[in-house]
Design a protein around this motif. Structure first.
Motif, PDB file in Angstrom:
ATOM      1  N   ALA A  75     -14.549  -9.009  20.742  1.00  0.00           N
ATOM      2  CA  ALA A  75     -13.599 -10.341  20.621  1.00  0.00           C
ATOM      3  C   ALA A  75     -12.804 -10.158  20.139  1.00  0.00           C
ATOM      4  O   ALA A  75     -11.449 -10.490  20.277  1.00  0.00           O
ATOM      5  CB  ALA A  75     -14.258 -11.396  20.107  1.00  0.00           C
ATOM      6  N   ARG A  76     -12.545  -9.159  18.652  1.00  0.00           N
ATOM      7  CA  ARG A  76     -11.304  -9.220  18.019  1.00  0.00           C
ATOM      8  C   ARG A  76     -10.550  -7.812  19.270  1.00  0.00           C
ATOM      9  O   ARG A  76      -9.099  -8.476  18.864  1.00  0.00           O
ATOM     10  CB  ARG A  76     -11.420  -8.534  16.564  1.00  0.00           C
ATOM     11  CG  ARG A  76     -10.380  -8.583  16.671  1.00  0.00           C
ATOM     12  CD  ARG A  76      -9.931  -7.629  14.842  1.00  0.00           C
ATOM     13  NE  ARG A  76     -11.375  -6.843  14.478  1.00  0.00           N
ATOM     14  CZ  ARG A  76     -12.391  -6.074  13.981  1.00  0.00           C
ATOM     15  NH1 ARG A  76     -11.217  -5.418  13.346  1.00  0.00           N
ATOM     16  NH2 ARG A  76     -13.619  -5.752  13.807  1.00  0.00           N
ATOM     17  N   ASN A  77     -11.007  -7.454  19.472  1.00  0.00           N
ATOM     18  CA  ASN A  77     -10.152  -6.253  20.486  1.00  0.00           C
ATOM     19  C   ASN A  77      -9.501  -6.928  21.529  1.00  0.00           C
ATOM     20  O   ASN A  77      -8.979  -5.755  22.529  1.00  0.00           O
ATOM     21  CB  ASN A  77     -10.642  -5.165  20.412  1.00  0.00           C
ATOM     22  CG  ASN A  77     -10.766  -4.208  19.846  1.00  0.00           C
ATOM     23  OD1 ASN A  77     -10.424  -4.666  18.706  1.00  0.00           O
ATOM     24  ND2 ASN A  77     -12.021  -4.165  19.308  1.00  0.00           N
ATOM     25  N   HIS A  78     -10.254  -8.683  22.548  1.00  0.00           N
ATOM     26  CA  HIS A  78      -9.705  -9.006  23.800  1.00  0.00           C
ATOM     27  C   HIS A  78      -8.481  -9.205  23.967  1.00  0.00           C
ATOM     28  O   HIS A  78      -7.135  -9.870  23.073  1.00  0.00           O
ATOM     29  CB  HIS A  78     -11.010 -10.114  23.996  1.00  0.00           C
ATOM     30  CG  HIS A  78     -10.591 -10.223  25.162  1.00  0.00           C
ATOM     31  ND1 HIS A  78      -9.964 -11.166  25.506  1.00  0.00           N
ATOM     32  CD2 HIS A  78     -11.605 -10.309  25.992  1.00  0.00           C
ATOM     33  CE1 HIS A  78      -9.988 -11.484  26.822  1.00  0.00           C
ATOM     34  NE2 HIS A  78     -10.964 -11.234  27.471  1.00  0.00           N
ATOM     35  N   PRO A  79      -7.783  -9.072  24.910  1.00  0.00           N
ATOM     36  CA  PRO A  79      -6.448  -8.794  25.212  1.00  0.00           C
ATOM     37  C   PRO A  79      -5.502 -10.782  24.783  1.00  0.00           C
ATOM     38  O   PRO A  79      -4.768 -11.104  23.958  1.00  0.00           O
ATOM     39  CB  PRO A  79      -6.072  -9.277  26.083  1.00  0.00           C
ATOM     40  CG  PRO A  79      -6.664  -8.583  26.612  1.00  0.00           C
ATOM     41  CD  PRO A  79      -8.137  -8.902  26.098  1.00  0.00           C
ATOM     42  N   ARG A  80      -6.388 -12.004  24.760  1.00  0.00           N
ATOM     43  CA  ARG A  80      -6.006 -12.952  24.838  1.00  0.00           C
ATOM     44  C   ARG A  80      -6.240 -13.019  23.147  1.00  0.00           C
ATOM     45  O   ARG A  80      -5.375 -14.099  22.482  1.00  0.00           O
ATOM     46  CB  ARG A  80      -6.744 -13.957  25.191  1.00  0.00           C
ATOM     47  CG  ARG A  80      -8.151 -14.418  24.711  1.00  0.00           C
ATOM     48  CD  ARG A  80      -9.061 -15.341  25.269  1.00  0.00           C
ATOM     49  NE  ARG A  80      -9.866 -15.474  24.298  1.00  0.00           N
ATOM     50  CZ  ARG A  80     -11.291 -15.063  25.176  1.00  0.00           C
ATOM     51  NH1 ARG A  80     -11.560 -14.985  26.304  1.00  0.00           N
ATOM     52  NH2 ARG A  80     -12.464 -15.670  24.372  1.00  0.00           N
TER      53      ARG A  80
END
Length: 72
Positions: free
Chosen positions: A65-70
């Motif tokens: 989740a931390r690496n997700h673009p948003r």
């Protein structure tokens, strides 16, 4: 959420409690905190209690989740 596993606690002769996770030290408790921890471990699910006391209770997709673009 997956149940935590791999935690082991060891009580030393001086009353110190050392919590390890997969062979690495995750926390050290002394005095009243060690006594409270031991009482809670005997009363409940030991793996869950140790995970909560060490702060390693979140297992899942935090890294993804931390690496997700948003979230950048």
């Amino acid at each position: 959420m997956a149940k935590p596993f791999g935690f082991v606690h060891t009580e030393r002769a001086d009353g110190t409690v050392v919590i390890t996770h997969r062979g690495r030290t995750a926390g050290t408790l002394r005095g009243d905190r060690a006594a409270a921890f031991l009482a809670e471990v005997t009363a409940g699910d030991a793996q869950l209690v140790m995970a909560r006391w060490t702060g390693a209770y979140r297992f899942g997709n935090e890294r993804a989740a931390r690496n997700h673009p948003r979230n950048r």
